[in-house]
Motif scaffolding. Sequence first.
Motif, PDB file in Angstrom:
ATOM      1  N   PHE A 119       0.850  -1.201   0.000  1.00  0.00           N
ATOM      2  CA  PHE A 119       0.000   0.000   0.000  1.00  0.00           C
ATOM      3  C   PHE A 119       0.888   1.255   0.000  1.00  0.00           C
ATOM      4  N   PHE A 120       1.944   1.234   0.824  1.00  0.00           N
ATOM      5  CA  PHE A 120       2.849   2.396   0.885  1.00  0.00           C
ATOM      6  C   PHE A 120       3.466   2.626  -0.498  1.00  0.00           C
ATOM      7  N   ARG A 121       3.917   1.499  -1.096  1.00  0.00           N
ATOM      8  CA  ARG A 121       4.615   1.622  -2.388  1.00  0.00           C
ATOM      9  C   ARG A 121       3.678   2.109  -3.480  1.00  0.00           C
ATOM     10  N   ALA A 122       2.445   1.593  -3.486  1.00  0.00           N
ATOM     11  CA  ALA A 122       1.487   2.003  -4.530  1.00  0.00           C
ATOM     12  C   ALA A 122       1.266   3.509  -4.445  1.00  0.00           C
ATOM     13  N   ILE A 123       1.274   4.040  -3.237  1.00  0.00           N
ATOM     14  CA  ILE A 123       1.038   5.473  -3.050  1.00  0.00           C
ATOM     15  C   ILE A 123       2.296   6.267  -3.416  1.00  0.00           C
ATOM     16  N   GLU A 124       3.403   5.891  -2.799  1.00  0.00           N
ATOM     17  CA  GLU A 124       4.613   6.718  -2.944  1.00  0.00           C
ATOM     18  C   GLU A 124       5.246   6.593  -4.331  1.00  0.00           C
ATOM     19  N   ASN A 125       5.225   5.401  -4.888  1.00  0.00           N
ATOM     20  CA  ASN A 125       5.857   5.225  -6.210  1.00  0.00           C
ATOM     21  C   ASN A 125       5.128   5.988  -7.309  1.00  0.00           C
ATOM     22  N   ASN A 126       3.895   6.369  -7.048  1.00  0.00           N
ATOM     23  CA  ASN A 126       3.129   7.082  -8.070  1.00  0.00           C
ATOM     24  C   ASN A 126       3.033   8.581  -7.802  1.00  0.00           C
ATOM     25  N   GLY A 127       3.836   9.046  -6.847  1.00  0.00           N
ATOM     26  CA  GLY A 127       3.905  10.490  -6.614  1.00  0.00           C
ATOM     27  C   GLY A 127       2.890  11.022  -5.612  1.00  0.00           C
ATOM     28  N   PHE A 128       2.306  10.132  -4.819  1.00  0.00           N
ATOM     29  CA  PHE A 128       1.340  10.576  -3.813  1.00  0.00           C
ATOM     30  C   PHE A 128       1.945  10.430  -2.420  1.00  0.00           C
ATOM     31  N   ARG A 129       1.219  10.981  -1.430  1.00  0.00           N
ATOM     32  CA  ARG A 129       1.755  10.942  -0.069  1.00  0.00           C
ATOM     33  C   ARG A 129       0.875  10.074   0.837  1.00  0.00           C
ATOM     34  N   VAL A 130       1.544   9.323   1.713  1.00  0.00           N
ATOM     35  CA  VAL A 130       0.834   8.465   2.659  1.00  0.00           C
ATOM     36  C   VAL A 130       0.366   9.319   3.833  1.00  0.00           C
ATOM     37  N   LEU A 131      -0.907   9.193   4.175  1.00  0.00           N
ATOM     38  CA  LEU A 131      -1.400   9.822   5.402  1.00  0.00           C
ATOM     39  C   LEU A 131      -1.879   8.679   6.298  1.00  0.00           C
ATOM     40  N   ARG A 132      -1.183   8.502   7.416  1.00  0.00           N
ATOM     41  CA  ARG A 132      -1.485   7.355   8.270  1.00  0.00           C
ATOM     42  C   ARG A 132      -2.636   7.627   9.233  1.00  0.00           C
ATOM     43  N   ASN A 133      -3.503   6.656   9.319  1.00  0.00           N
ATOM     44  CA  ASN A 133      -4.528   6.655  10.367  1.00  0.00           C
ATOM     45  C   ASN A 133      -4.267   5.368  11.160  1.00  0.00           C
TER      46      ASN A 133
END
Length: 388
Positions: A119-133
């Motif tokens: 999940f982290f990689r799908a977000i970060e590798n595509n130029g988005f930022r992870v927001l943790r809950n």
Amino acid sequence: MSYDFDKVIERRNTNCEKWDAMGEDVLPMWVADMDFEVLPEILEAVKKRAGHAVYGYTRFSDKYYDAVISWVKRRHNWNIKKEWIVYSPGIVTGLNLIVKALNQVGDKIIIQTPVYYPFFRAIENNGFRVLRNPLKFENGKYKMDFEDLEKKLKDKRVKTLILCSPHNPVGRVWTKEELKKLGDLCLENGVTVVSDEIHSDIIYKENEHTTFGAISKDFENNSIVCISASKTFNLAGLRTSSLIIPNKELRRKVINVIESIGNAEPNAFSECASVAAYNHGEQWLSELMDYLKENLNFMKKYISENMPYVKVIEPEGTYLAWLDFSALKMDPRELHEFILKKAKVWLDEGYIFGDEGNGFERINLACPRSILKEGLERINKAIKQSKE
Ligand SMILES: Cc1ncc(COP(=O)(O)O)c(C=O)c1O
């Protein structure tokens, strides 16, 4: 019991991700596939297809769509339509494409950590930022933190939440009430829910999975539900999953991204395998669940008798178990290296699921009991030796 889950199958030297990626002295209990043979009907179907020795471009027939639609109705009580089902080779591929379709560079995507690390990689590798809950861990049980979620959903850069349902690695099968609360908050804030339900058929008896899209028409319209026969029936190598996208506008956006990478066709063996699984697999699945529960109980007993300082977070679903080794007071990397190098057992590092996983390791219970026993004995022996 009519299927033999005790049978040990040699998987080494088959280009197997789980068994061939490390030396022969290491027992792999990490990546989430099963060491069991598939349902005989799946094997027969694949053999039959293989016997027709032309492996050209392939499309799904109505048989495939009917099998998926019927399974989702029978097992999860959701009426879905053929046109909602979008093919993706894997769910991880699907998640990468979905986040691209729904977000602009710099947007933030909410995930509930500790969580499945791609999940982290799908977000970060595509130029988005992870927001943790982050999930709350209270009295040995993980829960969603709705107060924190409500705050994070207000961030204008948040358009998507990726839900892991059931949750890997903590094994929660979210209740309808929990999902309703999450879904309502997302609706209020205009955030789309991407519900990864790959583990939704691996549910221990006393729990019930609620598929997100079936909760209400509003949720159906505001979600993408990702499912596959791959986890349930051990078909991960055939690369087939379904993204269920009822909302036409969302579906168009996702299909556009899929088409942009030319990824629209399934492999030649995936249709027959998935159809056989969905149409003939219920008894096998029921026996599998009994076997997994016995494995879980075996592990709990072994740990309580031999390594009581290790805490088992009892899964309500999935064939994975989240083990708390924090009493050993080791640095997370040191802990993982110790289990890998000294015990010669390959678990998944807790810390790769997010910082909330520090001190934990994830074990895969989908193996013959003799392998599980061997793995636990190796870990126990290594810890005992280190204390001498
Ligand atoms: C939550 C979750 N999603 C997706 C996957 C992998 O899916 P696929 O092989 O279809 O990409 C896994 C595998 O462990 C998983 O646990």
